[in-house]
Motif scaffolding. Structure first.
Motif, mmCIF file in Angstrom:
data_model
loop_
_atom_site.group_PDB
_atom_site.id
_atom_site.type_symbol
_atom_site.label_atom_id
_atom_site.label_comp_id
_atom_site.label_asym_id
_atom_site.label_seq_id
_atom_site.Cartn_x
_atom_site.Cartn_y
_atom_site.Cartn_z
ATOM 1 N N LEU A 30 4.077 -11.160 -13.153
ATOM 2 C CA LEU A 30 4.259 -9.856 -12.519
ATOM 3 C C LEU A 30 5.720 -9.391 -12.473
ATOM 4 C CD1 LEU A 30 1.677 -10.017 -9.599
ATOM 5 C CD2 LEU A 30 1.751 -8.292 -11.423
ATOM 6 N N PRO A 31 6.683 -10.259 -12.194
ATOM 7 C CA PRO A 31 8.068 -9.765 -12.143
ATOM 8 C C PRO A 31 8.554 -9.153 -13.447
ATOM 9 C CG PRO A 31 7.904 -11.907 -11.071
ATOM 10 C CD PRO A 31 6.596 -11.665 -11.761
ATOM 11 N N LEU A 32 7.960 -9.527 -14.555
ATOM 12 C CA LEU A 32 8.383 -9.008 -15.859
ATOM 13 C C LEU A 32 7.416 -7.971 -16.423
ATOM 14 C CD1 LEU A 32 9.495 -12.398 -17.491
ATOM 15 C CD2 LEU A 32 10.921 -10.706 -16.303
ATOM 16 N N ALA A 33 6.424 -7.574 -15.621
ATOM 17 C CA ALA A 33 5.388 -6.673 -16.118
ATOM 18 C C ALA A 33 5.914 -5.256 -16.311
ATOM 19 C CB ALA A 33 4.208 -6.656 -15.150
ATOM 20 N N ASP A 34 5.264 -4.553 -17.233
ATOM 21 C CA ASP A 34 5.584 -3.144 -17.443
ATOM 22 C C ASP A 34 5.137 -2.319 -16.241
ATOM 23 O OD1 ASP A 34 6.554 -3.739 -19.968
ATOM 24 O OD2 ASP A 34 4.592 -3.401 -20.928
ATOM 25 N N ALA A 35 5.563 -1.080 -16.211
ATOM 26 C CA ALA A 35 5.149 -0.167 -15.147
ATOM 27 C C ALA A 35 3.641 0.010 -15.168
ATOM 28 C CB ALA A 35 5.850 1.177 -15.313
ATOM 29 N N VAL A 36 3.070 0.240 -14.004
ATOM 30 C CA VAL A 36 1.626 0.443 -13.871
ATOM 31 C C VAL A 36 1.321 1.920 -14.094
ATOM 32 C CG1 VAL A 36 -0.391 0.117 -12.395
ATOM 33 C CG2 VAL A 36 1.565 -1.439 -12.198
ATOM 34 N N ASP A 37 0.383 2.214 -15.019
ATOM 35 C CA ASP A 37 0.070 3.617 -15.302
ATOM 36 C C ASP A 37 -0.890 4.171 -14.253
ATOM 37 O OD1 ASP A 37 -2.489 2.659 -15.931
ATOM 38 O OD2 ASP A 37 -2.151 2.765 -18.095
ATOM 39 N N ALA A 38 -1.239 5.429 -14.413
ATOM 40 C CA ALA A 38 -2.039 6.125 -13.387
ATOM 41 C C ALA A 38 -3.410 5.495 -13.203
ATOM 42 C CB ALA A 38 -2.178 7.600 -13.766
ATOM 43 N N GLN A 62 -0.685 -9.586 -5.117
ATOM 44 C CA GLN A 62 -0.317 -10.076 -6.441
ATOM 45 C C GLN A 62 -1.542 -10.334 -7.301
ATOM 46 O OE1 GLN A 62 1.918 -13.512 -5.267
ATOM 47 N NE2 GLN A 62 3.884 -12.427 -5.223
ATOM 48 N N LEU A 63 -2.559 -10.942 -6.707
ATOM 49 C CA LEU A 63 -3.780 -11.235 -7.460
ATOM 50 C C LEU A 63 -4.462 -9.958 -7.943
ATOM 51 C CD1 LEU A 63 -5.241 -14.110 -5.253
ATOM 52 C CD2 LEU A 63 -4.404 -14.320 -7.598
ATOM 53 N N ILE A 64 -4.522 -8.959 -7.080
ATOM 54 C CA ILE A 64 -5.155 -7.693 -7.450
ATOM 55 C C ILE A 64 -4.374 -7.012 -8.571
ATOM 56 C CG2 ILE A 64 -5.614 -5.337 -6.637
ATOM 57 C CD1 ILE A 64 -6.391 -6.595 -3.913
ATOM 58 N N CYS A 65 -3.058 -6.929 -8.428
ATOM 59 C CA CYS A 65 -2.249 -6.256 -9.444
ATOM 60 C C CYS A 65 -2.299 -7.000 -10.780
ATOM 61 C CB CYS A 65 -0.810 -6.123 -8.961
ATOM 62 S SG CYS A 65 -0.618 -4.987 -7.556
ATOM 63 N N ALA A 66 -2.218 -8.304 -10.731
ATOM 64 C CA ALA A 66 -2.290 -9.085 -11.972
ATOM 65 C C ALA A 66 -3.644 -8.919 -12.635
ATOM 66 C CB ALA A 66 -2.026 -10.552 -11.666
ATOM 67 N N HIS A 67 -4.705 -8.881 -11.835
ATOM 68 C CA HIS A 67 -6.051 -8.695 -12.383
ATOM 69 C C HIS A 67 -6.164 -7.354 -13.106
ATOM 70 C CE1 HIS A 67 -10.453 -8.663 -12.549
ATOM 71 N NE2 HIS A 67 -10.408 -7.445 -12.018
ATOM 72 N N VAL A 68 -5.690 -6.305 -12.477
ATOM 73 C CA VAL A 68 -5.787 -4.969 -13.080
ATOM 74 C C VAL A 68 -4.935 -4.881 -14.346
ATOM 75 C CG1 VAL A 68 -5.239 -2.520 -12.737
ATOM 76 C CG2 VAL A 68 -6.391 -3.821 -10.921
ATOM 77 N N LEU A 69 -3.793 -5.511 -14.343
ATOM 78 C CA LEU A 69 -2.913 -5.472 -15.509
ATOM 79 C C LEU A 69 -3.337 -6.449 -16.602
ATOM 80 C CD1 LEU A 69 0.557 -5.230 -13.726
ATOM 81 C CD2 LEU A 69 -0.643 -3.414 -14.953
ATOM 82 N N GLY A 70 -4.253 -7.369 -16.261
ATOM 83 C CA GLY A 70 -4.716 -8.336 -17.250
ATOM 84 C C GLY A 70 -3.683 -9.378 -17.606
ATOM 85 N N MET A 95 4.931 3.517 -12.007
ATOM 86 C CA MET A 95 5.583 2.758 -10.936
ATOM 87 C C MET A 95 5.741 1.294 -11.364
ATOM 88 S SD MET A 95 4.361 2.141 -6.957
ATOM 89 C CE MET A 95 4.354 3.905 -6.620
ATOM 90 N N PRO A 96 6.900 0.679 -11.115
ATOM 91 C CA PRO A 96 7.085 -0.728 -11.471
ATOM 92 C C PRO A 96 6.061 -1.623 -10.778
ATOM 93 C CG PRO A 96 9.182 0.304 -10.918
ATOM 94 C CD PRO A 96 8.115 1.288 -10.552
ATOM 95 N N ALA A 97 5.642 -2.657 -11.477
ATOM 96 C CA ALA A 97 4.617 -3.541 -10.927
ATOM 97 C C ALA A 97 5.071 -4.173 -9.621
ATOM 98 C CB ALA A 97 4.271 -4.626 -11.946
ATOM 99 N N THR A 98 6.354 -4.541 -9.535
ATOM 100 C CA THR A 98 6.836 -5.166 -8.300
ATOM 101 C C THR A 98 6.721 -4.209 -7.110
ATOM 102 O OG1 THR A 98 9.085 -4.527 -8.959
ATOM 103 C CG2 THR A 98 8.376 -6.802 -9.435
ATOM 104 N N ALA A 99 6.954 -2.928 -7.354
ATOM 105 C CA ALA A 99 6.827 -1.938 -6.280
ATOM 106 C C ALA A 99 5.362 -1.752 -5.878
ATOM 107 C CB ALA A 99 7.430 -0.603 -6.721
ATOM 108 N N VAL A 100 4.475 -1.816 -6.870
ATOM 109 C CA VAL A 100 3.047 -1.698 -6.573
ATOM 110 C C VAL A 100 2.584 -2.876 -5.718
ATOM 111 C CG1 VAL A 100 0.738 -1.603 -7.576
ATOM 112 C CG2 VAL A 100 2.624 -0.404 -8.694
ATOM 113 N N VAL A 101 3.062 -4.065 -6.042
ATOM 114 C CA VAL A 101 2.706 -5.254 -5.254
ATOM 115 C C VAL A 101 3.189 -5.092 -3.819
ATOM 116 C CG1 VAL A 101 3.174 -7.716 -4.922
ATOM 117 C CG2 VAL A 101 2.637 -6.836 -7.196
#
Length: 307
Positions: A41-49, A27-35, A1-7
């Motif tokens: 975040l707008p340019l981040a890769d899709a978030v894996d399972a 945003q803080l949670i998603c960025a933390h998990v993605l490192g 799933m795209p990071a923006t959709a996860v946010v």
């Protein structure tokens, strides 16, 4: 799933649960998990399972029992610094930043001689001590903390900042209200700072605070002065003549804290200060005299001025 959709999904869930600043927290949670940095975040890769599962876990913890976002992230911004925090330690607040700036302004200017000596009583995560050590590399900063869990966070943060190049703290395990604490520094300290337990005992606090942060770091007895009153006496013994005291307090107890400092008898120029939101937040004072602490002060100089 795209990071923006996860946010968007995380923010929706947080908002539905009544969490303030839901988008920022998502945003803080998603960025933390993605490192990554939140701005990326707008340019981040899709978030894996596995990433999705971790984000879901953190969002659920934030919703279910209002675990503080700082505990979930394991970090808290403290003025110029980013510190490690978690269960067992008080979370730094922006309200404290002006106290740090006040203390820095009160220190002797850098020079060729020894740097200033500063003591942080009830140091918690180390926010006051570490901010001062970061801004004044020439200072010798001592941090005193009583409780084991908070001490662990203090030592961790002190080690991180030392590794980053800041002047190392001197960490002490001890009771900030003990008249004998740091006896070797008696009369030699340029500034004492403290963010002690100061909230008058109450159940009327947000779930993030009351349900998670340690009561030992929050409450100062029925009137909020149980720690502050003896701590002011300890500070008076540690400070050199002309030394600076800065103590944070509850927004309802500023006048009471100023009275405690005045009644102690060894301080002048007692002043009350507001925080960034304009609320009463900390009291400062200057150590009087040049005689031993046990000497009786002249009654004409026992009481400072308050404004």
């Amino acid at each position: 799933m795209p990071a923006t959709a996860v946010v968007r999904s995380a923010a929706h869930d947080l908002r539905a649960a009544g969490v303030d600043s839901a988008v920022v927290e998502a945003q803080l949670i998603c960025a933390h998990v993605l490192g990554i940095d939140r701005s990326a975040l707008p340019l981040a890769d899709a978030v894996d399972a596995s990433g999705l599962a971790e984000i879901d876990r953190m969002v659920a913890a934030r919703i279910a029992d209002r675990t503080p976002i700082q505990y979930l992230l394991g970090r808290a911004v403290s003025g110029r610094l980013d510190l490690a925090v978690g269960p067992g330690v008080f979370i730094p607040r922006p309200e404290t930043e002006l106290l740090v700036e006040d203390a820095l302004a009160a220190l002797p200017a850098p020079g060729d001689g020894p740097g200033p000596v500063v003591v942080d009583l009830c140091a918690g995560s180390g926010t006051l001590a570490l901010e001062i050590a970061h801004a004044r590399p020439d200072a010798r900063v001592h941090a005193v903390e009583l409780h084991d869990q908070a001490l662990d966070w203090l030592r961790r943060n002190a080690a991180e900042r030392a590794a980053a190049g800041d002047t190392p703290l001197v960490v002490h395990s001890g009771d900030a209200t003990d008249p004998g604490i740091l006896a070797e520094l008696r009369g030699r300290v340029d500034a004492v700072v403290s963010n002690p337990p100061y909230i008058p005992r109450t159940d009327d606090l947000p779930a993030e605070v009351l349900g998670h942060e340690p009561a030992t770091a929050l409450f100062g007895g029925v009137d909020g002065l149980a720690v502050i009153t003896p701590l002011v006496g300890v500070a008076a013994g540690l400070l050199a003549p002309g030394g600076h005291l800065a103590v944070e307090h509850d927004e309802e107890t500023g006048a009471s804290v100023a009275s405690v400092v005045e009644a102690q008898g060894r301080f002048g120029t007692v002043e009350q200060h507001t925080d960034l939101a304009g609320r009463p937040r900390f009291v400062t004072a200057t150590r009087l005299g040049d005689r031993d602490d046990d000497d009786e002060l002249d009654p004409t100089v026992r009481k400072g001025t308050t404004r």
